[in-house]
Design a protein around this motif. Structure first.
Motif, short mmCIF file in Angstrom:
data_model
loop_
_atom_site.label_atom_id
_atom_site.label_comp_id
_atom_site.label_asym_id
_atom_site.label_seq_id
_atom_site.Cartn_x
_atom_site.Cartn_y
_atom_site.Cartn_z
N ASP A 123 75.25 56.50 31.81
CA ASP A 123 74.41 56.67 30.63
C ASP A 123 74.23 58.16 30.32
OD1 ASP A 123 72.50 56.52 28.64
OD2 ASP A 123 70.96 55.60 29.90
N ALA A 125 73.50 59.61 27.50
CA ALA A 125 72.30 59.85 26.69
C ALA A 125 71.05 59.80 27.57
CB ALA A 125 72.20 58.82 25.57
N GLU A 128 70.92 63.04 29.53
CA GLU A 128 70.50 64.11 28.62
C GLU A 128 68.99 64.04 28.35
OE1 GLU A 128 71.41 65.47 24.05
OE2 GLU A 128 73.01 64.44 25.15
N ALA A 129 68.48 62.83 28.13
CA ALA A 129 67.05 62.66 27.87
C ALA A 129 66.22 63.04 29.09
CB ALA A 129 66.75 61.22 27.45
N ALA A 146 72.51 68.51 26.19
CA ALA A 146 73.85 67.90 26.24
C ALA A 146 74.77 68.72 27.13
CB ALA A 146 74.42 67.78 24.84
#
Length: 179
Positions: A123, A125, A128-129, A146
């Motif tokens: 994952d 994303a 990154e989160a 990112a």
């Protein structure tokens, strides 16, 4: 006989300190701060050390060699012995050291779990989160989270490709930060 046990080194202590030192060196790469946008603060530095150490501990725990978990624990122990020492050198009082180290442990543990879940699930994303939330408090500079997530994922792969024998000898190659 128990008295002499106090002076005996734990099996992986030396390798654990060497591996942790390499993680700290990698986390201090100026490119992570200059081009990566990580704040050059005490918290930013902690976050990068935590990221590199978490990736290393993840790699060691996952190894099929039965020594992997013990070596991962040695890295963890080295990290928090260093955190304790650093707090003392910064003048933090003896009475509050334990509480501060515990908060650091909790912060590290939470970060490590978030990074592992994202990496395990592929994952990008989510990784990154998690990095945006931890490193920048949810407000990273444009593209910084990112880039750091890509760095972490590449590093995870790089560590996975290294043979356990090197880790057991206290050797790890974190490579260079991609600009």
């Amino acid at each position: 006989m128990a008295f002499f046990g106090l002076f005996r080194r734990r099996t992986h202590e030396r390798a654990g300190f060497a591996l942790y030192t390499a993680a700290v060196t990698a986390a201090r790469d100026p490119l992570l701060f200059e081009e990566g946008g990580v704040p050059d603060t005490l918290e930013g530095r902690f976050d990068l050390v935590a990221l590199h150490a978490a990736l290393l501990v993840r790699r060691l725990r996952r190894d099929p060699d039965p020594r992997g978990p013990a070596l991962a624990q040695a890295v963890f122990d080295a990290m928090f012995a260093d955190m304790d020492l650093n707090l003392r050198e910064m003048g933090v009082g003896d009475m509050s050291i334990g509480k501060r180290v515990r908060r650091m442990w909790e912060a590290f543990h939470g970060r490590a779990l978030a990074y592992e879940a994202a990496l395990e699930g592929g994952d990008a994303a989510g990784l990154e989160a998690a990095l945006a939330r931890n490193v920048w408090g949810g407000e990273p500079p444009q593209g910084a989270a990112a880039r750091l997530a890509a760095h972490a994922a590449a590093l995870d792969g790089r560590l996975a490709a290294q043979p356990f024998a090197g880790f057991a000898a206290g050797e790890v190659d974190f490579g260079k930060v991609a600009a």
